[in-house]
Write a protein that holds these residues in place. Structure first.
Motif, PDB file in Angstrom:
ATOM      1  N   PRO A   1      -3.383   6.357   0.161  1.00 38.56           N
ATOM      2  CA  PRO A   1      -4.504   6.834  -0.656  1.00 38.56           C
ATOM      3  C   PRO A   1      -4.033   7.782  -1.751  1.00 38.56           C
ATOM      4  O   PRO A   1      -3.083   8.540  -1.572  1.00 38.56           O
ATOM      5  CB  PRO A   1      -5.399   7.558   0.352  1.00 38.56           C
ATOM      6  N   ARG A   2      -4.704   7.714  -2.871  1.00 38.25           N
ATOM      7  CA  ARG A   2      -4.437   8.598  -4.008  1.00 38.25           C
ATOM      8  C   ARG A   2      -5.747   8.836  -4.724  1.00 38.25           C
ATOM      9  O   ARG A   2      -6.724   8.122  -4.503  1.00 38.25           O
ATOM     10  CB  ARG A   2      -3.404   7.993  -4.956  1.00 38.25           C
ATOM     11  N   GLU A   3      -5.763   9.816  -5.605  1.00 34.28           N
ATOM     12  CA  GLU A   3      -6.974  10.088  -6.378  1.00 34.28           C
ATOM     13  C   GLU A   3      -7.305   8.847  -7.194  1.00 34.28           C
ATOM     14  O   GLU A   3      -6.460   8.299  -7.880  1.00 34.28           O
ATOM     15  CB  GLU A   3      -6.750  11.283  -7.301  1.00 34.28           C
TER      16      GLU A   3
ATOM     17  N   ALA B   1      -8.243   5.998  -5.782  1.00 32.71           N
ATOM     18  CA  ALA B   1      -8.097   4.844  -4.882  1.00 32.71           C
ATOM     19  C   ALA B   1      -7.981   5.385  -3.457  1.00 32.71           C
ATOM     20  O   ALA B   1      -6.898   5.392  -2.873  1.00 32.71           O
ATOM     21  CB  ALA B   1      -6.883   4.005  -5.256  1.00 32.71           C
ATOM     22  N   THR B   2      -9.099   5.851  -2.904  1.00 36.60           N
ATOM     23  CA  THR B   2      -9.060   6.539  -1.610  1.00 36.60           C
ATOM     24  C   THR B   2      -9.556   5.690  -0.445  1.00 36.60           C
ATOM     25  O   THR B   2      -9.532   6.146   0.692  1.00 36.60           O
ATOM     26  CB  THR B   2      -9.905   7.825  -1.675  1.00 36.60           C
ATOM     27  N   GLY B   3     -10.011   4.464  -0.676  1.00 37.54           N
ATOM     28  CA  GLY B   3     -10.564   3.616   0.385  1.00 37.54           C
ATOM     29  C   GLY B   3      -9.488   3.080   1.310  1.00 37.54           C
ATOM     30  O   GLY B   3      -8.294   3.348   1.165  1.00 37.54           O
ATOM     31  N   THR B   4      -9.936   2.308   2.295  1.00 35.07           N
ATOM     32  CA  THR B   4      -9.043   1.703   3.276  1.00 35.07           C
ATOM     33  C   THR B   4      -8.961   0.208   3.008  1.00 35.07           C
ATOM     34  O   THR B   4      -9.982  -0.474   2.951  1.00 35.07           O
ATOM     35  CB  THR B   4      -9.579   1.946   4.701  1.00 35.07           C
TER      36      THR B   4
ATOM     37  N   ARG C   1      -1.953   1.989  -6.780  1.00 37.95           N
ATOM     38  CA  ARG C   1      -1.791   2.240  -5.341  1.00 37.95           C
ATOM     39  C   ARG C   1      -1.125   1.053  -4.672  1.00 37.95           C
ATOM     40  O   ARG C   1      -0.282   1.214  -3.794  1.00 37.95           O
ATOM     41  CB  ARG C   1      -3.155   2.509  -4.700  1.00 37.95           C
TER      42      ARG C   1
ATOM     43  N   ASP D   1      -6.240   2.878 -10.931  1.00 42.29           N
ATOM     44  CA  ASP D   1      -5.632   3.604  -9.807  1.00 42.29           C
ATOM     45  C   ASP D   1      -5.454   2.694  -8.592  1.00 42.29           C
ATOM     46  O   ASP D   1      -4.474   2.822  -7.847  1.00 42.29           O
ATOM     47  CB  ASP D   1      -6.483   4.825  -9.447  1.00 42.29           C
TER      48      ASP D   1
ATOM     49  N   ASP E   1       0.846  -1.198   0.000  1.00 40.38           N
ATOM     50  CA  ASP E   1       0.000   0.000   0.000  1.00 40.38           C
ATOM     51  C   ASP E   1       0.878   1.243   0.000  1.00 40.38           C
ATOM     52  O   ASP E   1       1.638   1.477   0.938  1.00 40.38           O
ATOM     53  CB  ASP E   1      -0.928  -0.007   1.220  1.00 40.38           C
TER      54      ASP E   1
ATOM     55  N   ASP F   1     -13.417   5.710  -7.113  1.00 38.01           N
ATOM     56  CA  ASP F   1     -12.299   4.792  -7.367  1.00 38.01           C
ATOM     57  C   ASP F   1     -12.309   4.286  -8.803  1.00 38.01           C
ATOM     58  O   ASP F   1     -13.361   4.163  -9.428  1.00 38.01           O
ATOM     59  CB  ASP F   1     -12.369   3.580  -6.430  1.00 38.01           C
TER      60      ASP F   1
ATOM     61  N   TYR G   1      -9.535  -4.909  -0.778  1.00 32.90           N
ATOM     62  CA  TYR G   1      -9.842  -3.480  -0.841  1.00 32.90           C
ATOM     63  C   TYR G   1     -11.281  -3.346  -1.304  1.00 32.90           C
ATOM     64  O   TYR G   1     -11.684  -4.020  -2.267  1.00 32.90           O
ATOM     65  CB  TYR G   1      -8.886  -2.786  -1.837  1.00 32.90           C
TER      66      TYR G   1
END
Length: 152
Positions: free
Chosen positions: A83-85, A87-90, A116, A112, A80, A108, A102
């Motif tokens: 987070p990036r634009e 792909a912002t989830g945890t 990530r 991406d 990991d 998302d 994920y």
């Protein structure tokens, strides 16, 4: 009136004399050219010695399976990068702290998500056969497998 043949000859001679100034003088002849030919004998080539033939090589074994597909090299575990634009989830982590799955959140994109977690998009697609259209259609709530030891 008749002219005599003597008068005609005189007028021709007079005309030739007058016209003789109109003819350019003849150019002097060019100097003689001397050509000397030299004959040389063609040298006889020395005999060429051929090197000894190398020992016969063993023929290469035929391929085990002709046109076999190239082996698929899977990358190691997902990593990991944060987070990036797109792909912002945890992610869900396993016991060793390695991302194992994920869940897609709003905004998302599959590409991406692959970036990530430092996985080639084609490998992530192989790990997730439920994802269609080369990852173009992922939906909020889709669970993406990131564990390369588990497929499907």
């Amino acid at each position: 009136m008749r002219r005599s043949s003597g008068a005609a000859a005189a007028s021709v001679g007079l005309a030739a004399l007058l016209l003789s100034g109109c003819v350019p003088e003849a150019a002097p002849p060019p100097p003689p050219v001397t050509i000397t030919a030299t004959v040389t004998a063609t040298p006889t080539p020395a005999p060429v010695s051929t090197p000894p033939a190398p020992p016969a090589a063993e023929p290469a074994p035929p391929p085990a399976v002709p046109n076999a597909p190239a082996p698929v090299v899977e990358w190691g575990p997902a990593y990991d990068t944060g987070p990036r634009e797109g792909a912002t989830g945890t992610p869900v982590l396993d016991g060793a702290g390695v991302p194992s799955s994920y869940t897609v959140v709003e905004g998302d994109h599959f590409f991406d998500i692959a970036q990530r977690f430092e996985l080639p998009q084609q490998q992530l697609l192989r790990m997730n056969p439920q994802i269609h259209d080369f990852g173009e259609t992922v939906y909020i709530g889709d669970v993406i497998n990131l564990d390369w030891t588990k497929t499907g």
